[in-house]
Design an enzyme around this catalytic site. Sequence first.
Site, short mmCIF file in Angstrom:
data_model
loop_
_atom_site.label_atom_id
_atom_site.label_comp_id
_atom_site.label_asym_id
_atom_site.label_seq_id
_atom_site.Cartn_x
_atom_site.Cartn_y
_atom_site.Cartn_z
CB ALA A 113 76.31 58.12 85.01
N GLY A 115 72.50 55.30 85.96
CA GLY A 115 71.12 55.74 86.14
C GLY A 115 70.16 54.79 86.84
CE LYS A 117 72.43 52.62 93.95
NZ LYS A 117 73.31 52.18 92.84
NE ARG A 140 80.17 56.65 85.37
CZ ARG A 140 79.91 55.36 85.58
NH1 ARG A 140 80.49 54.44 84.84
NH2 ARG A 140 79.09 54.99 86.55
CG ASP A 180 75.13 54.82 94.32
OD1 ASP A 180 75.42 54.14 95.32
OD2 ASP A 180 75.07 54.36 93.17
CB CYS A 233 78.66 48.94 95.50
SG CYS A 233 79.80 49.58 94.30
#
Length: 474
Positions: A113, A115, A117, A140, A180, A233
Amino acid sequence: MDLLPEEFSRRMAAFMGDEFQSFAYSCSIGDRKNALRVTELKTTAKQFYEQAPFKMEPVQWVKNGFFYDYKDEVTTHPFFRAGLYYITEASAMTPADRLPIEPGERVLDLCAAPGGKAFALAGKLKGTGLLVANEVNASRAKALLYNLETLGASNILITNEQPHKMAGSFENFFDKILVDAPCSGEGMFRRNPEAAKQWSAEKVRTLAGLQKSILSSAVRMLKPGGLLMYSTCTFSPEENEQNASWLLNEHPEMEIMEIEPYEGFDHGRAEWADGDGRVVKAVRIWPHRMDGEGQFMALFQKNGMPETAAAKPPSMKTRKAKSKKEQTGTRDLTADEKKAFEKFAQHMTLDMRGKKIEVRRESVYLVPDEMPDFRSVRIIRRGLYLGELRKNRFEPSQSLAFALSAKTFDNICELKGDSGAAERYFRGETISDKSGEGSSKNGWILITYGGFSLGFGKKNGGLIKNKLLYSRRA
Ligand code: SAM
């Protein structure tokens, strides 16, 4: 630079030396570029570029990515509502772009979430194979569902589960996995100053630990020969190189792989992972070197021969007494329901090859033939939700509308671009059939814009009753 937490700046200055000043400047001010990624499930980058009324320039390192001008209202445009693109920052597009996907594969997005990717991974699968998009946080997960529904794809399973619980059921199951990971978000400080306020070195340590446990679950679920992309990130070495190095030590069956290069990419830093030279194969994106926020990616392969036979979830083996349909709580259409569904379906062309219809209570879904029994995990959506059976009628869903287009439904109203009709339709108003052009028979009608579906209406004479069930907003 006030934006940056003091301790964060101290740590990064120690890591980066001379480069710290320009890095810190870009983190707190810098140029922020907005970007979107077009889905190949509905259009091509070329067609979109030619058709969209925005000024755009390609993101050079990502297929289907475009920078757009922040003044353009890309999130209220009918093309956005039709699911043609997803708004996502350019660096954040990179992990899904650099995870090689072949049609027909089983792909897992473990922390999916909202979403962005998963949207890209689904595009790369081109409607084949299976994408499991999982999100542990229930609210989420709903946002994830909402975003992925616009794709109108039948090969997507959306789950809301803890990674270790999924791993218990899907050992050696997926060809490709994206982690991720939840991270300290240092790469997003300039976009999200709240993340800067909440940052602490303690949080970095805690999240690095959480990522290890998520990665271990992912390794268990990966088939031999399969690929795992780990991305964050954030900049902290604990969450990036050090975790990549930890994964290689903890899981000797995993090997780190090269990532398709781009001139602006930096490599992983061995010196930030106790000199572990293997992590130089990882990629870092720095905001002071590229038109994007901070991003880290490391790609791993699980050693061993790729399996050809489908790995079955262990949970299936223990449930021999019940049929597969009983296990999943699904059934076939009855003869009357089939008639009602076919009465509607004769108007549409939907590729059902390799797929089957499943009914749960009164809801009808289109799922891949090979859809495994995922009952041991919390499922939010299984395949494409086609609609509801109501007595002897079939009522199409909004997600079915997203799966169709002017070419695949035989009764359409193509809205005129400058008439304001799209806005009226999104507001839920009844519209006149003069708002658009098309075949315009009475009954269910697909409302399209530029040929792309926005939703259904029901035409009676000169009026089209609004059947838009919901509309996507950014
Ligand atoms: N991949 C997403 C995208 O492209 O839109 C962004 C994912 S975000 C960086 C990380 C996600 O991990 C969040 O949605 C968060 O709720 C989820 N998460 C948090 N704790 C988790 C856990 N213990 N296990 C798995 N996922 C977790």
